[in-house]
Design a protein around this motif. Structure first.
Motif, PDB file in Angstrom:
ATOM      1  N   ASP A 189      -9.932 -12.813   9.577  1.00 28.01           N
ATOM      2  CA  ASP A 189      -9.585 -13.869   8.627  1.00 28.01           C
ATOM      3  C   ASP A 189      -9.656 -13.343   7.197  1.00 28.01           C
ATOM      4  N   ALA A 190     -10.669 -12.534   6.913  1.00 27.54           N
ATOM      5  CA  ALA A 190     -10.835 -11.994   5.557  1.00 27.54           C
ATOM      6  C   ALA A 190      -9.679 -11.051   5.214  1.00 27.54           C
ATOM      7  N   GLN A 191      -9.264 -10.251   6.187  1.00 28.04           N
ATOM      8  CA  GLN A 191      -8.149  -9.328   5.938  1.00 28.04           C
ATOM      9  C   GLN A 191      -6.840 -10.072   5.715  1.00 28.04           C
ATOM     10  N   ARG A 192      -6.655 -11.189   6.437  1.00 34.70           N
ATOM     11  CA  ARG A 192      -5.428 -11.966   6.277  1.00 34.70           C
ATOM     12  C   ARG A 192      -5.343 -12.628   4.903  1.00 34.70           C
ATOM     13  N   ARG A 193      -6.475 -12.774   4.239  1.00 34.28           N
ATOM     14  CA  ARG A 193      -6.475 -13.386   2.908  1.00 34.28           C
ATOM     15  C   ARG A 193      -6.170 -12.374   1.804  1.00 34.28           C
ATOM     16  N   LEU A 194      -6.070 -11.098   2.158  1.00 37.36           N
ATOM     17  CA  LEU A 194      -5.761 -10.083   1.166  1.00 37.36           C
ATOM     18  C   LEU A 194      -4.312 -10.214   0.708  1.00 37.36           C
ATOM     19  N   TRP A 195      -4.051  -9.789  -0.535  1.00 36.79           N
ATOM     20  CA  TRP A 195      -2.712  -9.874  -1.089  1.00 36.79           C
ATOM     21  C   TRP A 195      -2.256  -8.504  -1.564  1.00 36.79           C
ATOM     22  N   GLY A 196      -0.931  -8.295  -1.521  1.00 38.16           N
ATOM     23  CA  GLY A 196      -0.348  -7.103  -2.126  1.00 38.16           C
ATOM     24  C   GLY A 196      -0.959  -5.817  -1.633  1.00 38.16           C
ATOM     25  N   ILE A 197      -1.222  -4.902  -2.603  1.00 38.56           N
ATOM     26  CA  ILE A 197      -1.691  -3.564  -2.280  1.00 38.56           C
ATOM     27  C   ILE A 197      -3.071  -3.580  -1.633  1.00 38.56           C
ATOM     28  N   GLU A 198      -3.810  -4.694  -1.794  1.00 35.77           N
ATOM     29  CA  GLU A 198      -5.117  -4.802  -1.124  1.00 35.77           C
ATOM     30  C   GLU A 198      -4.984  -4.648   0.387  1.00 35.77           C
ATOM     31  N   GLN A 199      -3.787  -4.937   0.919  1.00 36.69           N
ATOM     32  CA  GLN A 199      -3.577  -4.873   2.367  1.00 36.69           C
ATOM     33  C   GLN A 199      -3.446  -3.441   2.882  1.00 36.69           C
ATOM     34  N   LEU A 200      -3.266  -2.480   1.967  1.00 38.94           N
ATOM     35  CA  LEU A 200      -2.885  -1.121   2.356  1.00 38.94           C
ATOM     36  C   LEU A 200      -3.888  -0.479   3.296  1.00 38.94           C
ATOM     37  N   ASN A 201      -5.171  -0.629   3.028  1.00 37.75           N
ATOM     38  CA  ASN A 201      -6.181   0.130   3.768  1.00 37.75           C
ATOM     39  C   ASN A 201      -6.694  -0.565   5.018  1.00 37.75           C
ATOM     40  N   VAL A 202      -6.068  -1.658   5.401  1.00 40.79           N
ATOM     41  CA  VAL A 202      -6.459  -2.328   6.639  1.00 40.79           C
ATOM     42  C   VAL A 202      -5.928  -1.518   7.827  1.00 40.79           C
ATOM     43  N   VAL A 203      -6.798  -1.157   8.763  1.00 43.84           N
ATOM     44  CA  VAL A 203      -6.395  -0.404   9.953  1.00 43.84           C
ATOM     45  C   VAL A 203      -5.739  -1.372  10.934  1.00 43.84           C
ATOM     46  N   ARG A 204      -4.466  -1.137  11.245  1.00 51.08           N
ATOM     47  CA  ARG A 204      -3.694  -2.098  12.027  1.00 51.08           C
ATOM     48  C   ARG A 204      -3.385  -1.651  13.448  1.00 51.08           C
ATOM     49  N   SER A 205      -3.631  -0.380  13.763  1.00 49.86           N
ATOM     50  CA  SER A 205      -3.319   0.092  15.107  1.00 49.86           C
ATOM     51  C   SER A 205      -4.119   1.361  15.375  1.00 49.86           C
ATOM     52  N   ASP A 206      -3.935   1.946  16.562  1.00 45.80           N
ATOM     53  CA  ASP A 206      -4.611   3.212  16.856  1.00 45.80           C
ATOM     54  C   ASP A 206      -3.847   4.406  16.287  1.00 45.80           C
ATOM     55  N   ILE A 207      -2.720   4.139  15.591  1.00 41.90           N
ATOM     56  CA  ILE A 207      -2.031   5.169  14.791  1.00 41.90           C
ATOM     57  C   ILE A 207      -1.840   4.597  13.376  1.00 41.90           C
ATOM     58  N   PRO A 208      -2.952   4.371  12.665  1.00 42.07           N
ATOM     59  CA  PRO A 208      -2.887   3.623  11.403  1.00 42.07           C
ATOM     60  C   PRO A 208      -2.102   4.324  10.308  1.00 42.07           C
ATOM     61  N   ALA A 209      -2.039   5.650  10.318  1.00 47.08           N
ATOM     62  CA  ALA A 209      -1.368   6.369   9.229  1.00 47.08           C
ATOM     63  C   ALA A 209       0.137   6.156   9.229  1.00 47.08           C
ATOM     64  N   VAL A 210       0.704   5.669  10.345  1.00 46.82           N
ATOM     65  CA  VAL A 210       2.150   5.440  10.412  1.00 46.82           C
ATOM     66  C   VAL A 210       2.487   3.980  10.721  1.00 46.82           C
ATOM     67  N   THR A 211       1.499   3.101  10.657  1.00 47.41           N
ATOM     68  CA  THR A 211       1.727   1.678  10.900  1.00 47.41           C
ATOM     69  C   THR A 211       1.762   0.950   9.573  1.00 47.41           C
ATOM     70  N   HIS A 212       2.933   0.420   9.235  1.00 49.79           N
ATOM     71  CA  HIS A 212       3.088  -0.284   7.958  1.00 49.79           C
ATOM     72  C   HIS A 212       2.373  -1.638   8.035  1.00 49.79           C
ATOM     73  N   ILE A 213       2.277  -2.318   6.912  1.00 53.22           N
ATOM     74  CA  ILE A 213       1.441  -3.523   6.885  1.00 53.22           C
ATOM     75  C   ILE A 213       2.021  -4.669   7.704  1.00 53.22           C
ATOM     76  N   ASP A 214       3.288  -4.575   8.089  1.00 47.20           N
ATOM     77  CA  ASP A 214       3.882  -5.591   8.963  1.00 47.20           C
ATOM     78  C   ASP A 214       3.917  -5.119  10.414  1.00 47.20           C
ATOM     79  N   TYR A 215       3.072  -4.135  10.748  1.00 48.55           N
ATOM     80  CA  TYR A 215       2.966  -3.574  12.107  1.00 48.55           C
ATOM     81  C   TYR A 215       4.258  -2.888  12.553  1.00 48.55           C
ATOM     82  N   SER A 216       5.006  -2.344  11.618  1.00 45.76           N
ATOM     83  CA  SER A 216       6.233  -1.629  11.953  1.00 45.76           C
ATOM     84  C   SER A 216       6.072  -0.145  11.656  1.00 45.76           C
ATOM     85  N   ALA A 217       7.046   0.634  12.100  1.00 41.87           N
ATOM     86  CA  ALA A 217       7.058   2.072  11.825  1.00 41.87           C
ATOM     87  C   ALA A 217       8.499   2.557  11.801  1.00 41.87           C
TER      88      ALA A 217
END
Length: 608
Positions: free
Chosen positions: A492-520
Motif C-alpha cells: 500500500d505504501a509503495q502504491r502511494r508513491l508518485w513519479g520518480i519515487e516509484q523507480l526503486n521499487v522491486v517489481r519482479s525477480d528481474i527488477p533491473a529490466v522491469t519497468h514501473i508498469d511491469y513491462s519490459a
C-alpha cells in the motif's frame, strides 16, 4: 555473370546512412554517426558508404545503381508551398532552410557523384516508398499489409499499403501538416527533450505519469477519426512558421512554458508524456484496424520513426487484428537507405524476392564493421592497455561470473548493429536480478536520466518463462508484460508513491529490466544470428538459472553507439564500466593506465 551491386543512400535530414546490396542480398549497412561520432549526423554518409563498398570488396565504379531515399524536388515544393501559404510568417525558418537547399539538397546528383566518385545512373524513390520497401522486402512474409508513420517525407506523413511477392502498392496516405510523428515530437520538445532523438525518452517517462491531458489533446489538438486519419489544430503548433515545435497557445493550454532542458523533471512532464503516449497508441491501433479491414491480410510490416515506439508496437501485437508483426530494425530515416536499394533491385530491375518462412533478410541487423583480433590487439598495445586473451569458452564463463557478481561489462563482439538498438554486438551488460543495476548503469555508466528503463536480452526459447510475448522480438522493438508469476505485488505504501519515487521499487525477480508498469522492452536472442551473445547468456543461465541479461547500448548520453575498438576503450575508460570484453580480450578497469580526459568532454557530460 558478374554480381549486381546497388548502393542506397539516406542523407541531409537526420540519421544519414548507406546500404549495399549484392544481387539483392544485404552486404552491409551503417549510419554515418557511428563513424563521425556526431549523434544523428545528417551529413552525406561518406564514411558509411566507404565502409559499405569496402565490405563488398568493390569500388564505386562497380556499382550498377545508386539510389536516394526521397525526392528532394518534391520536398522543396512542400517547403515552398508551406512558406507561401503562411507568408510573411515563417520567413526566419525559410531564411535558414533556403541556402541549404540551394547549396546541396537540390543538386544531389552532383553531390553523390562527387562524394562517391560515381558516374552511372542515380535513382530516387519517394520517402514513404523507401520506408515501405524497408519494411516489406526484408520481412519473413510472402504477403503483408504495410504501415509507415513518421514526421514527414515529401508530403506524406503516413502511408498504408499491401505487399505481395516481389512488389507492393501504397493505397492511402496522410499528408503534411497532419503528422503523428510531429505531434509526438511537439511533446518531446515541450517536455524538454531533443526532437528527433528524445522521443524514446518521452516513451520511457510515460509510465511514471497519469493520462490527465488525454481529453485536452483530443479536444484541442487532434481531430481523430475512427479509421485512424486525423487533423491537427495548427493554432497550437509552430513547426509551419517558426523554429520551435509549439507556441504560446500550446503553453497556455498546458499551463506554462516548455521545460528547460536538463532541469528537474516534474509530475507535469510525466503526465504529459503519458498522455501523448496514450493518444499515439490509439491512433496506431485505429490505423492498423483500418489497414486490416481494407487488405484482409494476416501479417503487418511497420517502418518510419513512429514504428520505433515499442510500447505502441506491443499493443498492436496484443490488441490489434494482425496475427504476425514485423518491424524494420532501422525503422527511421537510416532504414530508407536500405529501402531505396531494395526498391531498385526488386521494382526497377524486376528481380524476384526470396522468402524463407520465419526468417527475415536482415541478418540479425549485424551489418556494420567487425574487427579482427589482430586489429583489436594493435589498438590495445598502442594505448598501453593491460589485457588478457582467452579462448572462447573460458572468456564466456569468466564474463558470466562477472555479471553474476554484479559487475558491469562492456561487450564488443562481431559486426556492429544497424539501427538505433544495441543487440549484443555493441552492448553494456549487467545482472537483471540486481535491484541496484538500473540506477547504477543510468547514473554511473550512461550519465543519463535515472528514470530510463533497460532492456532484457533473453534466450529465445526461454522468453515465454519471463514475458507475455507471443512471437520473437529479435530487434528490441516490442514491449511486453513481465509474467504475472514473476511479479512482486506492491505494498500500500509503495502504491502511494508518485513519479520518480516509484523507480526503486522491486517489481519482479528481474527488477533491473522491469519497468514501473511491469513491462519490459524485450530482445529475444537466437544462436543462428548471434552465436557469441547467445552462448554468453547460456553461460549466465547455467551459472544462475536466469537466461536473461541487462542489455543497453555501448555509449554514453549524447554519443552514438561505439563502432571501433578505440570508441569502446574510450567509453570504458570514461565511465564506471568494470570490465571490457573486446573480441577475445578481457580488460579489468583497475589494471588500466590512467585515463586523461579532455575538459571539454567533462563539461559536456557534467562529470565535475
Amino acid at each position: 555473370m558478374a554480381p549486381c551491386y546497388v548502393l542506397g543512400i539516406s542523407a541531409f535530414y537526420h540519421d544519414s546512412a548507406a546500404c549495399l546490396l549484392r544481387d539483392g542480398e544485404i552486404v552491409a549497412a551503417a549510419q554515418e554517426e557511428r563513424f563521425t561520432r556526431k549523434k544523428g549526423d545528417a551529413s552525406f554518409p561518406v564514411h558509411a558508404a566507404r565502409y559499405c563498398l569496402q565490405a563488398g570488396g568493390i569500388a564505386a565504379s562497380q556499382l550498377a545503381y545508386v539510389g536516394f531515399y526521397d525526392k528532394p524536388l518534391l520536398k522543396f515544393e512542400r517547403i515552398l508551398e508551406t512558406y507561401l501559404g503562411v507568408a510573411p510568417r515563417g520567413f526566419g525558418q525559410f531564411r535558414i532552410a533556403g541556402p541549404l537547399w540551394m547549396k546541396e539538397k537540390l543538386f544531389l546528383d552532383r553531390e553523390i557523384r562527387r562524394a562517391l566518385g560515381y558516374d552511372r545512373e542515380i535513382l530516387y524513390a519517394e520517402h514513404h516508398e523507401s520506408h515501405a520497401a524497408s519494411a516489406f522486402f526484408p520481412s519473413p512474409f510472402e504477403e503483408a499489409a504495410i504501415l509507415t508513420v513518421d514526421g514527414v517525407g515529401e508530403w506524406a506523413t503516413a502511408s498504408f499499403g499491401a505487399g505481395r511477392s516481389n512488389d507492393f502498392e501504397l493505397l492511402r496516405e496522410l499528408h503534411w501538416p497532419d503528422s503523428l510523428g510531429l505531434l509526438y515530437s511537439a511533446f518531446t520538445y515541450y517536455t524538454g527533450f531533443k526532437v528527433n532523438s528524445g522521443e524514446y525518452k518521452v516513451m520511457g517517462l510515460a509510465p511514471y505519469g497519469d493520462p490527465k491531458y488525454v481529453d485536452v489533446i483530443y479536444r484541442d489538438l487532434i481531430d481523430l477519426r475512427e479509421d485512424g486519419s486525423f487533423t491537427l489544430n495548427q493554432e497550437y503548433f509552430n513547426y509551419l512558421t517558426g523554429l520551435t515545435m509549439t507556441n504560446g497557445a500550446f503553453d497556455r493550454l498546458f499551463g506554462g512554458p516548455p521545460r528547460v532542458p536538463e532541469s528537474k523533471l516534474t509530475q507535469r512532464e510525466m503526465d504529459l508524456a503519458r498522455s501523448v503516449q496514450v493518444v499515439c497508441e490509439e491512433v496506431m491501433l485505429r490505423m492498423t484496424r483500418t489497414l486490416h479491414r481494407e487488405t484482409g491480410m494476416d501479417n503487418l510490416c511497420l517502418a518510419g520513426g513512429v514504428a520505433l515506439n515499442c510500447v505502441a508496437n506491443g499493443r498492436i501485437l496484443r490488441e490489434g487484428p494482425f496475427r504476425r508483426l514485423w518491424i524494420q530494425p532501422a525503422a527511421g530515416d537510416a532504414g530508407g537507405a536500405l529501402g531505396v536499394a531494395q526498391l531498385i533491385w526488386h521494382r526497377y530491375c524486376k528481380q524476384p524476392r526470396s522468402v524463407a518462412p520465419g526468417r527475415d533478410g536482415m541478418h540479425g541487423a549485424y551489418l556494420g564493421p567487425a574487427f579482427s583480433p589482430e586489429e583489436i590487439e594493435a589498438y590495445l598495445v598502442s594505448q598501453g592497455a593491460t589485457y588478457e586473451r582467452l579462448e572462447r569458452g573460458c572468456l564466456l564463463r569468466h564474463a558470466a561470473h562477472l555479471l553474476a557478481d554484479e559487475k558491469v561489462v562492456g561487450w564488443f563482439d562481431g559486426r556492429m548493429e544497424f539501427g538505433p538498438r544495441a543487440l549484443g554486438a555493441r552492448s553494456i551488460l549487467g545482472d537483471p536480478r540486481s535491484p541496484r543495476m538500473q540506477a547504477q548503469m543510468n547514473l554511473k555508466i550512461k550519465f543519463r536520466e535515472g528514470f530510463r528503463p533497460f532492456a532484457p536480452s533473453v534466450l529465445n526459447e526461454r522468453a515465454s518463462e519471463y514475458f507475455e510475448l507471443a512471437c520473437d522480438s529479435p530487434y528490441m522493438l516490442l514491449v511486453a508484460p513481465v509474467k504475472q508469476e514473476r511479479q512482486i505485488p506492491m505494498s500500500d505504501a509503495q502504491r502511494r508513491l508518485w513519479g520518480i519515487e516509484q523507480l526503486n521499487v522491486v517489481r519482479s525477480d528481474i527488477p533491473a529490466v522491469t519497468h514501473i508498469d511491469y513491462s519490459a522492452r524485450v530482445q529475444t536472442v537466437t544462436r543462428d544470428t548471434n552465436p557469441g551473445y547467445y552462448d554468453l547468456i547460456s553461460e549466465f543461465d547455467r551459472l544462475t538459472g536466469c537466461p536473461v541479461v541487462v542489455n543497453t547500448s555501448f555509449n554514453v548520453r549524447g554519443e552514438p553507439i561505439v563502432c571501433t575498438p578505440a570508441d569502446a576503450y574510450r567509453c570504458f575508460m570514461r565511465t564506471n564500466i568494470d570490465y571490457l570484453i573486446l573480441g577475445p580480450f578481457l580488460l579489468d578497469k583497475t589494471q588500466q593506465p590512467e585515463w586523461k580526459e579532455s575538459e571539454d568532454w567533462r563539461r559536456e557530460f557534467q562529470l565535475d
